[in-house]
Design a protein around this motif. Structure first.
Motif, PDB file in Angstrom:
ATOM      1  N   ASN A  83       0.816  -1.223   0.000  1.00  0.00           N
ATOM      2  CA  ASN A  83       0.000   0.000   0.000  1.00  0.00           C
ATOM      3  C   ASN A  83       0.847   1.269   0.000  1.00  0.00           C
ATOM      4  O   ASN A  83       0.521   2.242  -0.674  1.00  0.00           O
ATOM      5  N   SER A  84       1.985   1.238   0.719  1.00  0.00           N
ATOM      6  CA  SER A  84       2.809   2.448   0.758  1.00  0.00           C
ATOM      7  C   SER A  84       3.520   2.682  -0.582  1.00  0.00           C
ATOM      8  O   SER A  84       3.951   3.786  -0.877  1.00  0.00           O
ATOM      9  N   MET A  85       3.623   1.628  -1.395  1.00  0.00           N
ATOM     10  CA  MET A  85       4.251   1.789  -2.717  1.00  0.00           C
ATOM     11  C   MET A  85       3.276   2.401  -3.726  1.00  0.00           C
ATOM     12  O   MET A  85       3.662   3.263  -4.523  1.00  0.00           O
ATOM     13  N   VAL A  86       2.005   1.954  -3.687  1.00  0.00           N
ATOM     14  CA  VAL A  86       1.075   2.421  -4.733  1.00  0.00           C
ATOM     15  C   VAL A  86       0.251   3.648  -4.337  1.00  0.00           C
ATOM     16  O   VAL A  86      -0.191   4.403  -5.199  1.00  0.00           O
ATOM     17  N   ILE A 133       7.118   4.633  -8.104  1.00  0.00           N
ATOM     18  CA  ILE A 133       7.157   3.247  -7.612  1.00  0.00           C
ATOM     19  C   ILE A 133       8.572   2.865  -7.183  1.00  0.00           C
ATOM     20  O   ILE A 133       8.776   2.219  -6.159  1.00  0.00           O
ATOM     21  N   ARG A 134       9.558   3.309  -7.962  1.00  0.00           N
ATOM     22  CA  ARG A 134      10.952   2.956  -7.650  1.00  0.00           C
ATOM     23  C   ARG A 134      11.455   3.583  -6.354  1.00  0.00           C
ATOM     24  O   ARG A 134      12.442   3.133  -5.778  1.00  0.00           O
ATOM     25  N   ARG A 135      10.769   4.623  -5.895  1.00  0.00           N
ATOM     26  CA  ARG A 135      11.166   5.245  -4.623  1.00  0.00           C
ATOM     27  C   ARG A 135      10.850   4.333  -3.444  1.00  0.00           C
ATOM     28  O   ARG A 135      11.401   4.465  -2.369  1.00  0.00           O
ATOM     29  N   SER A 136       9.911   3.405  -3.634  1.00  0.00           N
ATOM     30  CA  SER A 136       9.544   2.496  -2.547  1.00  0.00           C
ATOM     31  C   SER A 136      10.584   1.385  -2.436  1.00  0.00           C
ATOM     32  O   SER A 136      11.157   0.934  -3.441  1.00  0.00           O
ATOM     33  N   GLU A 137      10.787   0.954  -1.213  1.00  0.00           N
ATOM     34  CA  GLU A 137      11.689  -0.159  -0.942  1.00  0.00           C
ATOM     35  C   GLU A 137      11.262  -1.402  -1.748  1.00  0.00           C
ATOM     36  O   GLU A 137      12.075  -2.219  -2.150  1.00  0.00           O
ATOM     37  N   LYS A 181      11.968  -1.007  -6.139  1.00  0.00           N
ATOM     38  CA  LYS A 181      13.275  -0.571  -6.670  1.00  0.00           C
ATOM     39  C   LYS A 181      13.550  -1.105  -8.061  1.00  0.00           C
ATOM     40  O   LYS A 181      14.196  -0.458  -8.866  1.00  0.00           O
ATOM     41  N   ARG A 182      13.069  -2.323  -8.334  1.00  0.00           N
ATOM     42  CA  ARG A 182      13.373  -2.923  -9.645  1.00  0.00           C
ATOM     43  C   ARG A 182      12.181  -2.870 -10.596  1.00  0.00           C
ATOM     44  O   ARG A 182      12.055  -3.683 -11.518  1.00  0.00           O
ATOM     45  N   ALA A 183      11.298  -1.904 -10.357  1.00  0.00           N
ATOM     46  CA  ALA A 183      10.124  -1.758 -11.230  1.00  0.00           C
ATOM     47  C   ALA A 183      10.554  -1.504 -12.667  1.00  0.00           C
ATOM     48  O   ALA A 183      11.596  -0.889 -12.916  1.00  0.00           O
ATOM     49  N   ALA A 184       9.758  -1.992 -13.602  1.00  0.00           N
ATOM     50  CA  ALA A 184      10.090  -1.825 -15.018  1.00  0.00           C
ATOM     51  C   ALA A 184       8.818  -1.752 -15.847  1.00  0.00           C
ATOM     52  O   ALA A 184       7.772  -2.272 -15.457  1.00  0.00           O
TER      53      ALA A 184
END
Ligand code: MG
Length: 332
Positions: free
Chosen positions: A197-200, A285-289, A292-295
């Motif tokens: 939830n904290s990522m999106v 999204i990449r700022r979230s722990e 990091k490997r979002a693509a």
């Protein structure tokens, strides 16, 4: 050891000393028949899931963490801020109380991280052999706060939209398989089980017009992509080379004959966004722990409606079909 008959003093002690004391929520402590919550302004999202993973503990998580994260992620996928969970436990007589306590602690930790409260629950003990150690069912309620495009069913997805994947695939399925077979890969393969939830939520808080989100759990990334195009007037072209996979997961998949696209994840999100905001969304999204490997792994296309096509690493194309059944039972 748990051998508590229903409703007696021992059950009462178990509820007090384990669930109430560890979850430590004022609403749960009241022990009313229902938890009564404050009203919310946004739409409510409501979801439920049962967890029967075997073994109960695996590298990177356990059934308790899974039960909280799975429900939190289903709420997050709907664009909802997770608020409250219920947790129901079916326990096999003879289970060690210490084991149960470990699971409950792990649930409390995951709930704290996700900022969600466990406010009601139930416990049943069944005879030996009538369930396998422990089954957990969690339900969750969340509030849809900032989704500016209705996310339900991805009905606003259209040609040219981009498909973002928040990280590596196959980690959860292979971690459970490794634990089940006692393989010594614990340092290399860990479940990705995590609350997303904290990522999106920042995507929605930034008022970005996200069109669809789903966590690719059972059936893996392949099943989620097939669900997106099912009966729709568009297809998805994905670039296999762009899909992040940990080397050790790829190796284990090869060894056991699994296609990583079909292996379960428990801490990933597939996000469909308009092309114009793709870079911005990816950066958030990449700022979230956990991102990091979002693509960006693919594009929504007018061509091949209802189909998922993968451009393979060697330059060919293959059709990605809906998995017929579960290739690994009891992974969640
Ligand atoms: Mg889901």
């Amino acid at each position: 050891m748990i051998g508590h008959g229903s409703g007696g003093r021992m059950m009462h002690e178990l509820i007090e000393n384990v669930f109430i004391s560890i979850f430590d929520d004022p609403l749960l402590t009241l022990q009313d028949d229902s938890a009564v919550m404050d009203p919310v302004t946004g739409n409510l999202a409501f979801t439920t899931d049962s967890y029967v993973v075997q073994p109960l503990f695996f590298p990177g998580g356990d059934i308790g963490k899974l039960a909280v994260c799975g429900t939190v992620n289903d709420l997050a996928a709907a664009g909802a801020k997770p608020l409250y969970l219920s947790a129901a436990f079916i326990i096999e007589e003879g289970m060690e109380t210490e084991t149960l306590i470990k699971v409950v602690r792990s649930m409390a930790d995951a709930a704290r991280e996700a900022g969600v409260r466990i406010v009601c629950g139930d416990t049943k003990v069944v005879g030996k052999g009538q369930c396998d150690q422990l089954f957990i069912t969690t339900s969750g309620v969340g509030e849809v706060v900032n989704a500016i495009v209705p996310l339900v069913c991805g009905k606003n997805i259209s040609h040219g939209d981009r498909v973002i994947l928040s990280g590596t695939i196959g980690d959860h399925g292979m971690a459970v398989l490794a634990a089940r077979n006692d393989l010594n890969v614990k340092d290399m393969i860990e479940s990705d089980c995590a609350p997303l939830n904290s990522m999106v939520q920042p995507l929605l808080d930034m008022m970005l017009p996200v069109k669809f989100m789903r966590d690719p759990t059972r059936g893996g990334l392949a099943a989620t992509l097939c669900e997106i195009v099912n009966n729709r007037q568009f297809g998805i072209l994905i670039d296999e080379e762009a899909i992040p996979i940990n080397k050790s997961v790829r190796g284990m998949c090869e060894l056991f004959g699994f296609d990583p696209l079909y292996v379960a994840n428990e801490g990933k999100m597939v996000i469909v966004v308009p092309d114009e905001i793709c870079d911005e969304a990816l950066n958030i999204i990449r700022r979230s722990e956990y991102g990091k490997r979002a693509a960006v792994i693919g594009t929504i296309e007018e061509k091949n409606p209802g189909m998922v096509i993968a451009r393979t690493i060697i330059g060919g194309k293959r059709i990605i079909t809906m998995p017929a059944g579960e290739q690994l039972p009891r992974i969640c």
